[in-house]
Design a protein around this motif. Structure first.
Motif, PDB file in Angstrom:
ATOM      1  N   THR A 198       0.819  -1.210   0.000  1.00 24.98           N
ATOM      2  CA  THR A 198       0.000   0.000   0.000  1.00 24.98           C
ATOM      3  C   THR A 198       0.856   1.264   0.000  1.00 24.98           C
ATOM      4  N   GLU A 199       2.148   1.147   0.363  1.00 28.69           N
ATOM      5  CA  GLU A 199       3.018   2.328   0.290  1.00 28.69           C
ATOM      6  C   GLU A 199       3.307   2.702  -1.162  1.00 28.69           C
ATOM      7  N   GLN A 200       2.954   1.827  -2.104  1.00 27.86           N
ATOM      8  CA  GLN A 200       3.173   2.093  -3.524  1.00 27.86           C
ATOM      9  C   GLN A 200       1.940   2.663  -4.211  1.00 27.86           C
ATOM     10  N   VAL A 201       0.854   2.882  -3.459  1.00 24.00           N
ATOM     11  CA  VAL A 201      -0.352   3.485  -4.015  1.00 24.00           C
ATOM     12  C   VAL A 201      -0.709   4.702  -3.170  1.00 24.00           C
ATOM     13  N   GLU A 202      -1.713   5.432  -3.613  1.00 25.01           N
ATOM     14  CA  GLU A 202      -2.027   6.698  -2.937  1.00 25.01           C
ATOM     15  C   GLU A 202      -2.618   6.488  -1.554  1.00 25.01           C
ATOM     16  N   ARG A 203      -3.539   5.527  -1.429  1.00 22.30           N
ATOM     17  CA  ARG A 203      -4.262   5.345  -0.166  1.00 22.30           C
ATOM     18  C   ARG A 203      -4.168   3.895   0.288  1.00 22.30           C
ATOM     19  N   GLY A 204      -4.053   3.711   1.600  1.00 25.72           N
ATOM     20  CA  GLY A 204      -4.066   2.369   2.165  1.00 25.72           C
ATOM     21  C   GLY A 204      -5.486   1.851   2.339  1.00 25.72           C
ATOM     22  N   LYS A 205      -5.595   0.639   2.828  1.00 27.51           N
ATOM     23  CA  LYS A 205      -6.897   0.062   3.121  1.00 27.51           C
ATOM     24  C   LYS A 205      -7.548   0.852   4.257  1.00 27.51           C
ATOM     25  N   PRO A 206      -8.834   1.111   4.250  1.00 32.18           N
ATOM     26  CA  PRO A 206      -9.905   0.462   3.493  1.00 32.18           C
ATOM     27  C   PRO A 206     -10.159   1.000   2.088  1.00 32.18           C
ATOM     28  N   ALA A 207      -9.364   1.946   1.610  1.00 30.27           N
ATOM     29  CA  ALA A 207      -9.503   2.376   0.212  1.00 30.27           C
ATOM     30  C   ALA A 207      -9.124   1.205  -0.708  1.00 30.27           C
ATOM     31  N   PRO A 208      -9.704   1.136  -1.897  1.00 29.53           N
ATOM     32  CA  PRO A 208      -9.483  -0.017  -2.779  1.00 29.53           C
ATOM     33  C   PRO A 208      -8.227   0.057  -3.628  1.00 29.53           C
ATOM     34  N   ASP A 209      -7.419   1.120  -3.476  1.00 29.91           N
ATOM     35  CA  ASP A 209      -6.320   1.393  -4.405  1.00 29.91           C
ATOM     36  C   ASP A 209      -5.408   0.201  -4.665  1.00 29.91           C
ATOM     37  N   VAL A 210      -4.951  -0.478  -3.600  1.00 28.62           N
ATOM     38  CA  VAL A 210      -3.983  -1.548  -3.777  1.00 28.62           C
ATOM     39  C   VAL A 210      -4.586  -2.722  -4.534  1.00 28.62           C
ATOM     40  N   TYR A 211      -5.863  -3.016  -4.285  1.00 33.44           N
ATOM     41  CA  TYR A 211      -6.514  -4.123  -4.989  1.00 33.44           C
ATOM     42  C   TYR A 211      -6.761  -3.783  -6.460  1.00 33.44           C
ATOM     43  N   LEU A 212      -7.167  -2.571  -6.714  1.00 31.98           N
ATOM     44  CA  LEU A 212      -7.382  -2.170  -8.108  1.00 31.98           C
ATOM     45  C   LEU A 212      -6.072  -2.189  -8.892  1.00 31.98           C
ATOM     46  N   THR A 213      -4.996  -1.761  -8.251  1.00 30.41           N
ATOM     47  CA  THR A 213      -3.702  -1.724  -8.933  1.00 30.41           C
ATOM     48  C   THR A 213      -3.180  -3.127  -9.194  1.00 30.41           C
ATOM     49  N   VAL A 214      -3.350  -4.043  -8.242  1.00 27.30           N
ATOM     50  CA  VAL A 214      -2.931  -5.430  -8.456  1.00 27.30           C
ATOM     51  C   VAL A 214      -3.726  -6.060  -9.596  1.00 27.30           C
ATOM     52  N   ALA A 215      -5.035  -5.809  -9.636  1.00 26.33           N
ATOM     53  CA  ALA A 215      -5.856  -6.366 -10.717  1.00 26.33           C
ATOM     54  C   ALA A 215      -5.376  -5.867 -12.079  1.00 26.33           C
ATOM     55  N   ARG A 216      -5.067  -4.572 -12.162  1.00 21.70           N
ATOM     56  CA  ARG A 216      -4.565  -4.030 -13.434  1.00 21.70           C
ATOM     57  C   ARG A 216      -3.240  -4.683 -13.823  1.00 21.70           C
ATOM     58  N   ALA A 217      -2.363  -4.868 -12.832  1.00 14.92           N
ATOM     59  CA  ALA A 217      -1.058  -5.480 -13.120  1.00 14.92           C
ATOM     60  C   ALA A 217      -1.213  -6.932 -13.571  1.00 14.92           C
ATOM     61  N   LEU A 218      -2.246  -7.608 -13.076  1.00  8.34           N
ATOM     62  CA  LEU A 218      -2.527  -8.983 -13.492  1.00  8.34           C
ATOM     63  C   LEU A 218      -3.277  -9.036 -14.821  1.00  8.34           C
ATOM     64  N   ARG A 219      -3.653  -7.851 -15.332  1.00  8.70           N
ATOM     65  CA  ARG A 219      -4.454  -7.756 -16.559  1.00  8.70           C
ATOM     66  C   ARG A 219      -5.804  -8.453 -16.396  1.00  8.70           C
ATOM     67  N   ARG A 220      -6.412  -8.202 -15.237  1.00  8.66           N
ATOM     68  CA  ARG A 220      -7.710  -8.764 -14.921  1.00  8.66           C
ATOM     69  C   ARG A 220      -8.652  -7.652 -14.495  1.00  8.66           C
ATOM     70  N   ASN A 221      -9.955  -7.869 -14.708  1.00  4.54           N
ATOM     71  CA  ASN A 221     -10.950  -6.983 -14.139  1.00  4.54           C
ATOM     72  C   ASN A 221     -11.068  -7.297 -12.652  1.00  4.54           C
ATOM     73  N   ALA A 222     -11.086  -6.265 -11.833  1.00  2.66           N
ATOM     74  CA  ALA A 222     -11.191  -6.485 -10.388  1.00  2.66           C
ATOM     75  C   ALA A 222     -12.434  -7.294 -10.032  1.00  2.66           C
ATOM     76  N   ALA A 223     -13.511  -7.083 -10.769  1.00  2.00           N
ATOM     77  CA  ALA A 223     -14.762  -7.793 -10.486  1.00  2.00           C
ATOM     78  C   ALA A 223     -14.659  -9.290 -10.767  1.00  2.00           C
ATOM     79  N   ASP A 224     -13.621  -9.708 -11.470  1.00  2.00           N
ATOM     80  CA  ASP A 224     -13.418 -11.131 -11.763  1.00  2.00           C
ATOM     81  C   ASP A 224     -12.358 -11.759 -10.857  1.00  2.00           C
ATOM     82  N   CYS A 225     -11.957 -11.030  -9.811  1.00  2.00           N
ATOM     83  CA  CYS A 225     -10.939 -11.527  -8.892  1.00  2.00           C
ATOM     84  C   CYS A 225     -11.555 -11.850  -7.534  1.00  2.00           C
ATOM     85  N   ALA A 226     -10.926 -12.776  -6.838  1.00  2.00           N
ATOM     86  CA  ALA A 226     -11.281 -13.074  -5.447  1.00  2.00           C
ATOM     87  C   ALA A 226     -10.136 -12.627  -4.555  1.00  2.00           C
TER      88      ALA A 226
END
Length: 223
Positions: free
Chosen positions: A139-167
């Motif tokens: 989370t130090e690599q994104v703008e906001r830590g949890k509970p903001a979604p930033d880190v999860y959205l960024t990981v999904a993009r890096a995986l080339r996946r839609n966040a809605a298709d991730c668990a």
């Protein structure tokens, strides 16, 4: 639901580090003459390095813990103490390696952690888990830590996946809120010492008592 990737939290999910974080920061605050409040650990869970170090260093009248010094100094000194713990032993949770291996046989894996980058690399390197993860992010690599979604959205993009298709596999209330806000299916693996807020618990599709319950069938099953 079509799942195309699985994203793990690290602290409290793969390693039993929350008690270590609590003790290290509690001792640090006491040594520096600050104050530790009943809800401090709960508030800290999910914060990025920049967020928790500012919270510890801020004056008490500014709703901080009043340890003094700069946030950068606080972060450096606390992380050094955490690294010393991990140099002695990494507190892997039971079933963590097997669970990661099971998931990796079915999906690409990401890691979305509130730990600093240096500690993520130490933990994954010392345990050999690094080979199973396609993307790891602090989370130090994104703008906001949890509970903001930033880190999860960024990981999904890096995986080339839609966040809605991730668990996502999370243990803390703020972690569940972050993954859910990103649109991911959330599997809660809470630690008994840090029970979930009732509201956060409702965000989980499944709640498991241990990582041995984390199976591909569970990940895709409806609640």
């Amino acid at each position: 639901m079509r799942i195309t990737a699985v994203v793990f939290d690290m602290d409290g999910v793969l390693i039993d580090s929350e008690p270590v974080w609590e003790q290290v920061r509690r001792d640090y605050v006491a040594e520096k003459g600050g104050r530790w409040l009943p809800d401090t650990q709960k508030r800290l869970m999910g914060m990025s390095t920049g967020e928790w170090s500012r919270y510890l260093s801020a004056d008490r009248d500014a709703d901080g813990l009043g340890v003094g010094g700069s946030a950068e100094q606080v972060a450096r000194e606390v992380i050094e103490r955490m690294a010393a713990h991990y140099d002695r032993a990494v507190p892997l949770l039971a079933g963590a390696v097997d669970a990661v291996q099971r998931m990796s046989q079915n999906w690409p894996l990401g890691l979305a952690s509130s730990s600093p980058r240096a500690l993520i690399d130490t933990v994954l390197g010392r345990t050999g888990l690094i080979e199973f993860f396609d993307v790891t992010l602090s989370t130090e690599q994104v703008e906001r830590g949890k509970p903001a979604p930033d880190v999860y959205l960024t990981v999904a993009r890096a995986l080339r996946r839609n966040a809605a298709d991730c668990a996502a596999v999370e243990d803390s209330s703020n972690g569940l809120r972050a993954a859910h806000a990103a649109g991911m299916r959330v599997i809660a693996a809470p630690r008994p010492e840090y029970p979930l807020d009732p509201e956060a618990r409702t965000l989980a599709t499944h709640v498991i008592d241990g990582l041995d319950e984390l199976t591909p069938a569970l990940v895709v099953a409806d609640s």
